[in-house]
Structure formats: C-alpha cells, structure tokens
Motif scaffolding. Sequence first.
Motif, PDB file in Angstrom:
ATOM      1  N   PRO A   1       0.772  -1.247   0.000  1.00  2.94           N
ATOM      2  CA  PRO A   1       0.000   0.000   0.000  1.00  2.94           C
ATOM      3  C   PRO A   1       0.802   1.296   0.000  1.00  2.94           C
ATOM      4  N   LYS A   2       1.725   1.462   0.934  1.00  9.35           N
ATOM      5  CA  LYS A   2       2.428   2.745   1.046  1.00  9.35           C
ATOM      6  C   LYS A   2       3.275   3.037  -0.184  1.00  9.35           C
ATOM      7  N   LEU A   3       3.953   2.018  -0.704  1.00  5.96           N
ATOM      8  CA  LEU A   3       4.785   2.237  -1.876  1.00  5.96           C
ATOM      9  C   LEU A   3       3.927   2.471  -3.112  1.00  5.96           C
ATOM     10  N   ALA A   4       2.808   1.755  -3.214  1.00  7.82           N
ATOM     11  CA  ALA A   4       1.895   1.970  -4.340  1.00  7.82           C
ATOM     12  C   ALA A   4       1.389   3.408  -4.340  1.00  7.82           C
ATOM     13  N   LEU A   5       1.016   3.905  -3.170  1.00  9.32           N
ATOM     14  CA  LEU A   5       0.521   5.273  -3.069  1.00  9.32           C
ATOM     15  C   LEU A   5       1.624   6.268  -3.404  1.00  9.32           C
ATOM     16  N   GLY A   6       2.858   5.950  -3.006  1.00  8.82           N
ATOM     17  CA  GLY A   6       3.987   6.809  -3.343  1.00  8.82           C
ATOM     18  C   GLY A   6       4.186   6.917  -4.846  1.00  8.82           C
ATOM     19  N   ILE A   7       4.018   5.809  -5.553  1.00  6.29           N
ATOM     20  CA  ILE A   7       4.145   5.807  -7.013  1.00  6.29           C
ATOM     21  C   ILE A   7       3.028   6.629  -7.644  1.00  6.29           C
ATOM     22  N   VAL A   8       1.814   6.463  -7.143  1.00  5.15           N
ATOM     23  CA  VAL A   8       0.655   7.157  -7.706  1.00  5.15           C
ATOM     24  C   VAL A   8       0.737   8.668  -7.485  1.00  5.15           C
ATOM     25  N   ARG A   9       1.310   9.074  -6.362  1.00  5.53           N
ATOM     26  CA  ARG A   9       1.379  10.503  -6.046  1.00  5.53           C
ATOM     27  C   ARG A   9       2.607  11.183  -6.646  1.00  5.53           C
ATOM     28  N   GLU A  10       3.570  10.408  -7.129  1.00  9.99           N
ATOM     29  CA  GLU A  10       4.842  10.974  -7.599  1.00  9.99           C
ATOM     30  C   GLU A  10       4.656  11.850  -8.833  1.00  9.99           C
ATOM     31  N   ARG A  11       5.284  13.021  -8.810  1.00  8.86           N
ATOM     32  CA  ARG A  11       5.283  13.869 -10.005  1.00  8.86           C
ATOM     33  C   ARG A  11       6.662  14.418 -10.336  1.00  8.86           C
ATOM     34  N   TYR A  12       7.549  14.499  -9.330  1.00  8.86           N
ATOM     35  CA  TYR A  12       8.870  15.083  -9.563  1.00  8.86           C
ATOM     36  C   TYR A  12       9.755  14.205 -10.454  1.00  8.86           C
ATOM     37  N   ALA A  13       9.462  12.896 -10.492  1.00  7.03           N
ATOM     38  CA  ALA A  13      10.244  12.002 -11.350  1.00  7.03           C
ATOM     39  C   ALA A  13       9.976  12.271 -12.829  1.00  7.03           C
ATOM     40  N   TYR A  14       8.808  12.875 -13.117  1.00  5.64           N
ATOM     41  CA  TYR A  14       8.457  13.200 -14.500  1.00  5.64           C
ATOM     42  C   TYR A  14       9.018  14.587 -14.832  1.00  5.64           C
ATOM     43  N   ASP A  15      10.324  14.639 -14.968  1.00  5.26           N
ATOM     44  CA  ASP A  15      10.996  15.936 -15.104  1.00  5.26           C
ATOM     45  C   ASP A  15      12.252  15.778 -15.952  1.00  5.26           C
ATOM     46  N   TYR A  16      12.591  16.852 -16.656  1.00 10.36           N
ATOM     47  CA  TYR A  16      13.784  16.849 -17.503  1.00 10.36           C
ATOM     48  C   TYR A  16      15.046  16.556 -16.705  1.00 10.36           C
TER      49      TYR A  16
END
Length: 359
Positions: free
Chosen positions: A211-226
């Motif tokens: 659960p916690k890691l799945a939620l971390g993946i779903v909430r992540e946005r900074y990894a989608y960066d140049y």
Amino acid sequence: MAGRRRRSARKPLWAKILVATGAFLMVVAGGAVVYANVMFDKVNDAAQQACLLDDCTAYQPGEEVTGPLNFLLVGSDMRKDWSAAQSDSIMILHVNADLSAANIVSIPRDLEVTIPDCGNGAPCDDKINAAFSVGGTDMKKAVSSLAATLTDLTGVKFDGAAMINFGGFEDVVELLGGVELCVPFDMDLEHPKDADGNKPHVKKGCREYEPKLALGIVRERYAYDYDNPNWDPKYGVGDYGRQRMQQHFIKQLLKKAKAEGYMTNVFKVGELIDKIGDQILLDLKGRQVTDLAFALTDIDASKLTTLKVPSDSVKENEIWYVRTLPEHEKAAESLYKAIRDDDLATWTLENPDWVNKTG
C-alpha cells in the motif's frame, strides 16, 4: 491576470465502486429482500455526506436520476500538521444523457487559473490546487471553493461532488493485499521516505506493490521531469505523467478487486464499504448513494475515456505551472463546451491528442 500569488503546493474510485455495488445489490434484491435492504442502508450510511455545493437539497431520496451529469471528484491528502488541505487529484466525471457512458476529464493541479475568492473576498491568479487550500482544514469550504473555480473556468455546473482522502486508497490496496503497477522508468520517489530520510527507488516494469509504496508511485510527479535522467518524455512531464499513473492505478485496482471477488461477493462488498466509508465525503444534492449507483449500472467502468485539458507545462522562476497557451485555447474552450453540451464523444474523436492512454 492580476494579483498573482505563489504557493508551494504540497479516481474517481468511489463512483466505480458504487456502480459495481449497485449492480450487485440489484441482483441480491431479487432473492433476499431483507438482506438487500440492510445493505442499502449500509451503503447509504457508509460515506459521510455534507453540503459542499450550492442547492445541496435539490433532489429527494428515491427521485429518478436523469442525465447528463457532472461530478467533481477530488483526491486529497489531509495531514495533522498541515494548515490547509491539498488536492493531489482533481477530476470531472461526465455521464451522458442516457446514463450509458462516462468520461473523466483530469484537471492538472498546477493549472493556472483565476480563483474567484482567495479567502479575502477578492480574486487572485494561482494554481488551481490553491483554490482547494483556501478552505484550510474545512473540507466543505475547500471543495466549495474548488467547484466555484472550475465553474468559473469551464461554465460547468456540478450535480454532485466527492472527496476521498488518500488514506482511503491506501486502505483499499491493503484490503486487496497489494496492487500491480507498471512503472514506466526508474524512479526515486518523494514518499514514503525511511527513518533516515532516504527516498525509495522503484525499477521500471510491472510488479505487485504494497500500500504505502503503491501510493507513493501514484502521487509521484517530480520524477516526470527533464532533470531525471531516466525520464521518458512520452509519459508526460509533471502533472501530466502523474495523471497517467493515477488512471492506470484506478484500472489496476478495479482489476484486482474484481479478481478477488469484491464486486460480486456480498460479504466482501460490505467489507470494502466498511474499509473506506469514513474516508469519503459526498454531496449528491439530496440523492441517496444507492439511487445514483442503480442509475449508473449500464456504465462499464473499464471503458471510461480519460481526457486531458489542452495545456502545457511551463517553468517560471524554478516553479512549474500548467497553462492553457494561445495554441491550446480553441481546443480547451471546445472541451468545456462539449462537457456543457454533452458532446464529449464527438470532441474525443476530433481531439485524439488530448485523450489519455493508460496501461
């Protein structure tokens, strides 16, 4: 736009669960009326209900539900040490006139808009997430402010609203024993950090997550960066990348729930409702949950079309914004008109570049 303010900003799951629950309850009612009535009460009482929108008593329980319908769906993360709520996921669920099909329009939380009332009675220009934060820790004010901002932007008036605390998503994943997610490239996640403050690292590929890691993946946005050497532009930058992952997560969650019997087993349906009911806040304008669930039983949740607001990410003074640029204005205005006119099927065919492809 004047009066710009900067703020550091810190799916639709409920509707799909209710569609499945409603369909099942209709079957149960045929052979076990007494138990079905108990379940009706259980579903209607499970989620917290509040007046979040104008005219919140427009309908009576049992009144026929007619389309088209537009619902505001918000995924939030309330923390005890925060002075204001944050909206990590903002969506408009549009149901067509004959209640047979639905579309989800994802609103980037970094979308720059004019907020009609920034808490002092005056408008300001900010990210749309700030419209939710205007309410502080008052969920009613937060959702009401966000709805007013979206109506001002799109002209769309809402037939209901739902807010789910992200803790609810985590609870569902825990109940299901994990969820399979397909990570598009290697990522260092912002959450959940370990005791030493280290970020978790996840590898590209499909695997089951707790659960916690799945939620971390779903909430992540900074990894989608140049700045991320592993980032693949085809998955979108910032909020666009996170939107795709959120929609993928919802579909994977539904797939796992179906496989585990949570959409067909009466005891498991009750268990699911008990698990997440107190994490959901609803305003159905006087309708009961089961009224809406029965009305939407013809909708196949796995075939929901997910759309993006025509816009692009812009970095200004080291802060990312999402803006509807001049070249997007025609498509954006036609999107908002298509929602109002119940013509999203046509808009989708004419604007394939703004259809999210998940999986």
